[in-house]
Enzyme design. Structure first.
Site, PDB file in Angstrom:
ATOM      1  N   LYS A 252       1.199  -1.393  -0.271  1.00 24.37           N
ATOM      2  CA  LYS A 252       0.185   0.213   0.348  1.00 24.37           C
ATOM      3  C   LYS A 252       0.996   1.273   0.110  1.00 24.37           C
ATOM      4  O   LYS A 252       0.241   2.345  -0.465  1.00 24.37           O
ATOM      5  CB  LYS A 252      -1.111   0.001   1.443  1.00 24.37           C
ATOM      6  CG  LYS A 252      -2.152  -0.707   0.887  1.00 24.37           C
ATOM      7  CD  LYS A 252      -3.272  -0.302   1.822  1.00 24.37           C
ATOM      8  CE  LYS A 252      -4.483  -1.409   1.735  1.00 24.37           C
ATOM      9  NZ  LYS A 252      -4.358  -3.094   2.028  1.00 24.37           N
TER      10      LYS A 252
ATOM     11  N   GLU B 118     -10.584   6.814   3.246  1.00 23.86           N
ATOM     12  CA  GLU B 118     -11.138   6.591   3.797  1.00 23.86           C
ATOM     13  C   GLU B 118     -10.536   4.448   4.453  1.00 23.86           C
ATOM     14  O   GLU B 118      -8.790   4.519   3.876  1.00 23.86           O
ATOM     15  CB  GLU B 118     -12.552   6.045   3.264  1.00 23.86           C
ATOM     16  CG  GLU B 118     -12.907   5.033   2.482  1.00 23.86           C
ATOM     17  CD  GLU B 118     -11.524   4.904   1.324  1.00 23.86           C
ATOM     18  OE1 GLU B 118     -10.817   3.830   0.764  1.00 23.86           O
ATOM     19  OE2 GLU B 118     -11.524   6.523   0.220  1.00 23.86           O
TER      20      GLU B 118
ATOM     21  N   SER C 121       1.847 -10.004  -0.434  1.00 22.85           N
ATOM     22  CA  SER C 121       1.328  -8.764  -0.944  1.00 22.85           C
ATOM     23  C   SER C 121       1.439  -7.698   0.728  1.00 22.85           C
ATOM     24  O   SER C 121       2.094  -6.482   0.708  1.00 22.85           O
ATOM     25  CB  SER C 121      -0.223  -8.345  -1.085  1.00 22.85           C
ATOM     26  OG  SER C 121      -0.769  -9.033  -0.773  1.00 22.85           O
TER      27      SER C 121
HETATM   28  C1  LIG Z   1      -4.540  -4.115   1.329  1.00 22.26           C
HETATM   29  C2  LIG Z   1      -4.359  -4.950   1.109  1.00 22.26           C
HETATM   30  C3  LIG Z   1      -4.563  -6.166   0.649  1.00 22.26           C
HETATM   31  C4  LIG Z   1      -5.803  -5.852  -0.509  1.00 22.26           C
HETATM   32  O1  LIG Z   1      -5.869  -4.605  -1.504  1.00 22.26           O
HETATM   33  P1  LIG Z   1      -5.399  -4.302  -3.184  1.00 22.26           P
HETATM   34  O2  LIG Z   1      -5.764  -3.394  -3.523  1.00 22.26           O
HETATM   35  O3  LIG Z   1      -6.579  -5.811  -3.912  1.00 22.26           O
HETATM   36  O4  LIG Z   1      -4.051  -4.685  -3.096  1.00 22.26           O
HETATM   37  C5  LIG Z   1      -4.620  -7.356   0.292  1.00 22.26           C
HETATM   38  N1  LIG Z   1      -2.885  -7.415   0.741  1.00 22.26           N
HETATM   39  C6  LIG Z   1      -2.628  -6.320   2.096  1.00 22.26           C
HETATM   40  C7  LIG Z   1      -1.372  -7.046   2.404  1.00 22.26           C
HETATM   41  C8  LIG Z   1      -3.332  -5.751   2.011  1.00 22.26           C
HETATM   42  O5  LIG Z   1      -2.992  -4.628   3.705  1.00 22.26           O
END
Ligand SMILES: *Cc1c(COP(=O)(O)O)cnc(C)c1O
Length: 420
Positions: free
Chosen positions: A113, A135, A402
């Site tokens: 993010k 948000e 992610s």
């Molecule tokens: C917020 C988040 C997501 C989901 O958001 P996307 O916009 O779909 O990437 C996925 N993995 C993590 C670790 C997050 O914090």
């Protein structure tokens, strides 16, 4: 599509020279449509601001100084490039395809993010704004926004559903430590979808001095495009790293999909490599047939949410419904419009993984690789484990890890009846 005014086509950019397109690849059409999806479904009062943002961004994305600043911040503040890691013990244990992880969990603040909030923070500064709003549902985007606001000296207000505030108190406290004001939203179901509405309402009234930082590849045009562009550093690096290590591209990309920003960031630089399959993994929660899920593509229908047309989860009265997933970060009742389009044209495939499969994958990655993944990312791992088992060891799967799972330790412990 490059604009005729752009000079960047002839500007060599060493680190990205081998990728198709530059750091900021071609976008949707001029009105923000990906096929029948996307667009700008917002109050008229916001149109001028969105047009300004679109026009300024068009200039800045070809501005070497802006790019250099962004690259610098990603390197020195976020800690990029993130490693590409061969999960060998996990792969050997499965006995099928090889699994590689793009380690976005190692970024500052613990997920992908930050790539986007660093980019939008710079945009806010360039546009002369002094205040940012965001948000947040799980609080992760709120923390990433508060982080860059602190660093850039911008006031920061985060809208968060009152129910989510109770569920996510450590993140609420983090935002406060970082100097942000967290405003509880008490309308509707007091969760993310209500916070989305409240943030848009604030922006209508504050657009002169305020920048709205959107946390995923959703929102009205140009947000889905610019959030994708800022996160495309994931795919550009992964592509280069994979080619350097293997002299070929991976067979398949796998990423979890909430709104879809980490997936789009990985997919985008590979879009023209049609021999590379792309799979987005949605949250099936308690199962698609239970109605308790967050799988907008797998089980939703076309509608309008958060200023764009896409697949949404709604009921017969047209009301957006509550989502359910073990991972709060996938609890988004829509999906980025570019994913809706990639699904319909068949360039990417979307599957769904439930809570139980996710938990199994979470523990398995902890025990085989010594990596505690975010529960969101564990959805992608779960699908990769299933997929690898169907393929031979000569196949290579590239999974976007992610985020890291520190934030989820309490949730996991509670499931096992442990209170920390
Ligand atoms: C917020 C988040 C997501 C989901 O958001 P996307 O916009 O779909 O990437 C996925 N993995 C993590 C670790 C997050 O914090």
């Amino acid at each position: 599509m490059q604009t005729p005014a752009s000079k960047s086509d002839s500007t060599p950019n060493q680190s990205q020279a081998s990728t198709p397109g530059g750091a900021f690849e071609s976008g949707p059409d001029a009105r923000g449509h990906f096929g029948e999806y996307g667009g700008m479904y917002v109050a008229e009062t916001l149109m001028a601001a969105l047009h300004e943002l679109r026009d300024q961004y068009e200039i800045l994305k070809h501005d070497p100084e802006f790019q250099a600043q962004f690259d610098h911040d990603l390197a020195r503040y976020v800690g990029r490039p993130s490693p590409l890691y061969h999960a060998k013990r996990l792969s050997d244990q499965i006995g099928g395809a090889q699994i590689y992880l793009k380690r976005e969990d190692l970024n500052h603040t613990g997920s992908h993010k930050i790539n986007n909030t660093v980019g939008q923070g710079l945009l806010a500064k360039h546009l002369g704004k002094t205040r940012v709003i965001a948000e947040t549902g799980a609080g992760q985007h709120g923390v990433a926004s508060a982080t860059v606001a602190a660093r850039l000296g911008l006031d920061c207000v985060v809208y968060m559903g009152a129910t989510d505030i109770k569920r996510q108190s450590p993140n609420v406290y983090r935002m406060k430590l970082l100097g942000a004001e967290v405003i509880p939203v008490v309308s509707g179901s007091r969760t993310l979808k209500d916070a989305l509405n409240e943030a848009l309402r604030d922006w209508v009234a504050s657009v002169d001095d305020t920048f709205y930082i959107i946390g995923t590849v959703a929102g009205p045009h140009p947000y889905p495009m610019l959030v994708r562009d800022f996160n495309s550093v994931i795919g550009r690096e992964a592509r280069e790293q994979f080619l350097a290590d293997h002299d070929r591209l991976p067979d398949e990309l796998i990423a979890c999909v909430g709104g879809g920003s980490n997936a789009m960031g990985l997919f985008h630089p590979f879009i023209q490599d049609t021999e590379v399959a792309m799979t987005g993994v949605e949250a099936a929660g308690g199962g698609l047939s239970s109605g308790q899920h967050a799988a907008s593509i797998s089980a939703g229908r076309k509608g309008v949410l958060h200023g764009n047309r896409t697949y949404v989860l709604d009921n017969d009265a047209g009301q957006i419904t509550e989502t359910h997933s073990i991972s709060a970060g996938l609890d988004y009742p829509g999906v980025g419009p570019e994913h809706a389009w990639l699904n319909d044209i068949g360039r990417a495939r979307y599957v769904a993984v439930d809570d139980q499969e996710t938990m199994d994958a979470f523990h398995r990655l902890c025990l085989t690789e010594g990596i505690i993944p975010a529960l969101e990312s564990a959805h992608a791992i779960a699908y990769a484990i299933k997929r690898a088992a169907e393929l031979s060891p000569s196949h290579r799967l590239l999974v976007n890890l992610s985020g890291r799972g520190d934030k989820d330790v309490n949730t996991v412990a509670a499931l096992e009846g442990i209170t920390l």
